[in-house]
Motif scaffolding. Structure first.
Motif, PDB file in Angstrom:
ATOM      1  N   THR A   1      27.448 -23.282  39.032  1.00 35.58           N
ATOM      2  CA  THR A   1      28.224 -23.841  37.927  1.00 35.58           C
ATOM      3  C   THR A   1      29.375 -22.927  37.542  1.00 35.58           C
ATOM      4  O   THR A   1      30.500 -23.389  37.304  1.00 35.58           O
ATOM      5  N   ALA A   2      29.141 -21.620  37.483  1.00 34.91           N
ATOM      6  CA  ALA A   2      30.199 -20.681  37.121  1.00 34.91           C
ATOM      7  C   ALA A   2      31.357 -20.763  38.108  1.00 34.91           C
ATOM      8  O   ALA A   2      32.530 -20.820  37.719  1.00 34.91           O
ATOM      9  N   ASN A   3      31.046 -20.758  39.389  1.00 37.87           N
ATOM     10  CA  ASN A   3      32.105 -20.850  40.392  1.00 37.87           C
ATOM     11  C   ASN A   3      32.803 -22.204  40.354  1.00 37.87           C
ATOM     12  O   ASN A   3      34.019 -22.288  40.508  1.00 37.87           O
ATOM     13  N   GLN A   4      32.030 -23.259  40.141  1.00 38.57           N
ATOM     14  CA  GLN A   4      32.645 -24.578  40.178  1.00 38.57           C
ATOM     15  C   GLN A   4      33.578 -24.807  38.994  1.00 38.57           C
ATOM     16  O   GLN A   4      34.613 -25.479  39.139  1.00 38.57           O
ATOM     17  N   ILE A   5      33.267 -24.256  37.832  1.00 37.53           N
ATOM     18  CA  ILE A   5      34.196 -24.365  36.706  1.00 37.53           C
ATOM     19  C   ILE A   5      35.536 -23.730  37.088  1.00 37.53           C
ATOM     20  O   ILE A   5      36.607 -24.314  36.892  1.00 37.53           O
ATOM     21  N   GLY A   6      35.481 -22.526  37.647  1.00 35.49           N
ATOM     22  CA  GLY A   6      36.703 -21.864  38.088  1.00 35.49           C
ATOM     23  C   GLY A   6      37.416 -22.637  39.178  1.00 35.49           C
ATOM     24  O   GLY A   6      38.653 -22.749  39.179  1.00 35.49           O
ATOM     25  N   ASN A   7      36.652 -23.198  40.115  1.00 34.97           N
ATOM     26  CA  ASN A   7      37.255 -23.979  41.195  1.00 34.97           C
ATOM     27  C   ASN A   7      37.959 -25.229  40.664  1.00 34.97           C
ATOM     28  O   ASN A   7      39.030 -25.609  41.145  1.00 34.97           O
ATOM     29  N   PHE A   8      37.336 -25.879  39.676  1.00 30.90           N
ATOM     30  CA  PHE A   8      37.951 -27.065  39.073  1.00 30.90           C
ATOM     31  C   PHE A   8      39.293 -26.699  38.437  1.00 30.90           C
ATOM     32  O   PHE A   8      40.303 -27.367  38.659  1.00 30.90           O
ATOM     33  N   VAL A   9      39.280 -25.643  37.621  1.00 27.75           N
ATOM     34  CA  VAL A   9      40.508 -25.266  36.914  1.00 27.75           C
ATOM     35  C   VAL A   9      41.581 -24.836  37.913  1.00 27.75           C
ATOM     36  O   VAL A   9      42.750 -25.218  37.791  1.00 27.75           O
ATOM     37  N   TYR A  10      41.196 -24.047  38.911  1.00 24.06           N
ATOM     38  CA  TYR A  10      42.147 -23.638  39.951  1.00 24.06           C
ATOM     39  C   TYR A  10      42.769 -24.855  40.622  1.00 24.06           C
ATOM     40  O   TYR A  10      43.999 -24.935  40.807  1.00 24.06           O
ATOM     41  N   THR A  11      41.945 -25.812  41.012  1.00 28.14           N
ATOM     42  CA  THR A  11      42.441 -27.002  41.710  1.00 28.14           C
ATOM     43  C   THR A  11      43.395 -27.793  40.830  1.00 28.14           C
ATOM     44  O   THR A  11      44.450 -28.265  41.291  1.00 28.14           O
ATOM     45  N   LEU A  12      43.059 -27.938  39.565  1.00 23.91           N
ATOM     46  CA  LEU A  12      43.920 -28.698  38.653  1.00 23.91           C
ATOM     47  C   LEU A  12      45.239 -27.976  38.384  1.00 23.91           C
ATOM     48  O   LEU A  12      46.302 -28.603  38.341  1.00 23.91           O
ATOM     49  N   LEU A  13      45.181 -26.656  38.213  1.00 19.26           N
ATOM     50  CA  LEU A  13      46.393 -25.923  37.874  1.00 19.26           C
ATOM     51  C   LEU A  13      47.319 -25.724  39.072  1.00 19.26           C
ATOM     52  O   LEU A  13      48.515 -25.489  38.898  1.00 19.26           O
ATOM     53  N   THR A  14      46.780 -25.807  40.269  1.00 19.30           N
ATOM     54  CA  THR A  14      47.640 -25.735  41.457  1.00 19.30           C
ATOM     55  C   THR A  14      48.150 -27.114  41.852  1.00 19.30           C
ATOM     56  O   THR A  14      48.927 -27.237  42.800  1.00 19.30           O
ATOM     57  N   ARG A  15      47.730 -28.132  41.125  1.00 22.72           N
ATOM     58  CA  ARG A  15      48.254 -29.495  41.258  1.00 22.72           C
ATOM     59  C   ARG A  15      48.589 -29.963  39.845  1.00 22.72           C
ATOM     60  O   ARG A  15      47.856 -30.766  39.259  1.00 22.72           O
ATOM     61  N   PRO A  16      49.686 -29.460  39.285  1.00 20.44           N
ATOM     62  CA  PRO A  16      49.975 -29.675  37.861  1.00 20.44           C
ATOM     63  C   PRO A  16      49.971 -31.140  37.431  1.00 20.44           C
ATOM     64  O   PRO A  16      49.666 -31.450  36.281  1.00 20.44           O
ATOM     65  N   GLY A  17      50.298 -32.029  38.345  1.00 21.86           N
ATOM     66  CA  GLY A  17      50.274 -33.445  38.004  1.00 21.86           C
ATOM     67  C   GLY A  17      48.887 -33.921  37.618  1.00 21.86           C
ATOM     68  O   GLY A  17      48.724 -34.756  36.718  1.00 21.86           O
ATOM     69  N   LEU A  18      47.859 -33.370  38.287  1.00 19.69           N
ATOM     70  CA  LEU A  18      46.485 -33.737  37.963  1.00 19.69           C
ATOM     71  C   LEU A  18      46.080 -33.194  36.596  1.00 19.69           C
ATOM     72  O   LEU A  18      45.412 -33.875  35.808  1.00 19.69           O
ATOM     73  N   TRP A  19      46.466 -31.949  36.330  1.00 14.16           N
ATOM     74  CA  TRP A  19      46.161 -31.359  35.018  1.00 14.16           C
ATOM     75  C   TRP A  19      46.818 -32.179  33.903  1.00 14.16           C
ATOM     76  O   TRP A  19      46.184 -32.489  32.889  1.00 14.16           O
ATOM     77  N   ARG A  20      48.072 -32.546  34.109  1.00 16.80           N
ATOM     78  CA  ARG A  20      48.794 -33.307  33.091  1.00 16.80           C
ATOM     79  C   ARG A  20      48.157 -34.670  32.866  1.00 16.80           C
ATOM     80  O   ARG A  20      48.117 -35.171  31.736  1.00 16.80           O
ATOM     81  N   ARG A  21      47.634 -35.280  33.915  1.00 13.77           N
ATOM     82  CA  ARG A  21      46.961 -36.577  33.752  1.00 13.77           C
ATOM     83  C   ARG A  21      45.779 -36.451  32.811  1.00 13.77           C
ATOM     84  O   ARG A  21      45.543 -37.329  31.969  1.00 13.77           O
TER      85      ARG A  21
END
Length: 398
Positions: free
Chosen positions: A240-260
């Motif tokens: 869970t700890a790693n996956q939270i970081g992985n989720f945020v990393y993935t969203l922030l490296t695809r700013p369009g997804l984060w903004r959605r």
């Protein structure tokens, strides 16, 4: 090119683990041979299974045994296999008996009651992070403290020992250092055995206390009780700890997804499922299973006694199941991914992990809509030689 092991078999893994990428050698080889005989890193040869349907069969068909995979001689992807006392190493009826004892702790109604406490922890961690300035390492500020706090509070582990637990779980899941892994398991088991002994003299309302109290109706062996605690801690913390970081990393490296998600937070539950599908959380194929009889799988005959491992990340990108599998689509119909497993060994804490991931994203998009990486993505360090993938640090600003 991939390395060829003795006897002409390909040595698995075929290439190094890179960030959250699926090894292109794996994709190329397994697209042609989805059930492939390989030389595993420890113990010898086995079958590597990658298609969604075949992976689900291996995970759920009782002819593929986890109990038969106990022992150092068994072909496997990890340095140290799980002991026989671990619920993850059991078949029915032993597995059924132990899982029944802890299933209530992860029931939907109980998790609903727990959710406000998880929200409180996340908000408290973010309060501390934001008050310290405009930049922080999100792994240290949030992604690691949250899951260990939640699972330790559920089990009844004193707050003063949370850091020790993080260290032990970290060592336990080393891929390539059997001595460190074994030492971490020994320390963790010793500590949990002491906690259990205390609850036999002074009952508590936490999960360990419930397990001890339940012995009056259905006794468990000491090793089984300790093994349950170890399984819950390692699953509830590391992944869970790693996956939270992985989720945020993935969203922030695809700013369009984060903004959605910022603009439309109602998408978050679907985003959690889609990101769970898309991100290959495991650094290697899963736990070994042993065929107890001859089984035909993907056009190959798996002989009784053969070892089989399943690549969940590849199964989650199977084009026969997922349209445009290389895309992240929050509008995808509910996805039958296997990130949390399938069958009787489906992750007991899957709903807890989902709840934590939902809470984190809901609070982050509300409180820190301008969240962004504070460094270029190619400057990020990644944890290596781990069973679970994740960033070593995630510098962010807001």
């Amino acid at each position: 090119m991939t390395e060829t092991a003795a006897g002409g078999l390909r040595a698995y893994p075929f290439g190094p683990v890179t960030r959250l990428d699926i090894d292109p050698n794996l994709v190329e080889i397994c697209s042609e041979q989805p059930v492939l005989r390989v030389r595993l890193p420890f113990g010898g040869d086995g079958w590597l299974v990658t298609r969604h349907a075949d992976v689900r069969t291996v995970l759920a068909d009782p002819r593929f045994s986890r109990a038969a995979a106990v022992g150092d001689h068994v072909p496997r992807t990890v340095a140290v296999g799980l002991p026989a006392t671990s619920m993850l190493s059991m078949d029915p009826p032993d597995h059924t008996r132990l899982r029944r004892r802890v299933a209530n702790a992860f029931a939907t109604r109980r998790l609903k009651k727990l959710r406000p406490r998880v929200e409180e922890i996340v908000n408290g961690l973010l309060d501390t992070m934001v008050s310290a300035g405009g930049h922080a390492d999100l792994t240290q500020a949030l992604t690691w403290p949250l899951p260990i706090t939640v699972i330790c509070e559920m089990l009844g582990v004193p707050k003063t020992d949370h850091d020790r637990f993080t260290e032990w779980v970290d060592g336990l899941l080393m891929l390539s250092d059997p001595e460190q892994s074994a030492a971490a398991r020994e320390q963790l088991c010793g500590y949990l055995a002491d906690l259990i002994a205390r609850r036999r003299t002074a009952r508590t309302e936490d999960l360990l206390g419930e397990l001890v109290a339940g012995e009056e109706e259905e006794p468990l062996g000491e090793g089984e009780l300790v093994g349950l605690g170890v399984s819950l801690l390692s699953a509830g913390q590391e992944a869970t700890a790693n996956q939270i970081g992985n989720f945020v990393y993935t969203l922030l490296t695809r700013p369009g997804l984060w903004r959605r998600l910022v603009d439309d937070p109602v998408l978050i539950p679907d985003a959690v499922e889609e990101l769970s599908r898309f991100i290959p959380i495991s650094a290697t194929a899963g736990f070994t299973r042993i065929a107890t009889e001859d089984v035909e799988l993907g056009g190959q005959i798996i002989r009784a006694g053969d070892a089989v491992v399943a690549e969940l990340g590849m199964a989650n990108r199977d084009p026969e199941v997922f349209e445009r599998p290389e895309e992240i689509d929050f509008g995808r119909e509910r996805v039958p991914h296997v990130t949390f497993g399938f069958g009787i060994h489906h992750c007991l804490g899957a709903q807890l992990a989902r709840m934590e991931l939902n809470v984190v994203l809901e609070i982050l998009v509300r409180r820190l809509p301008g969240l962004h990486l504070a460094v270029e993505s190619d400057q990020l360090a990644w944890r290596t030689e781990r069973l679970v993938r994740g960033v070593a640090a995630l510098p962010v600003g807001w």
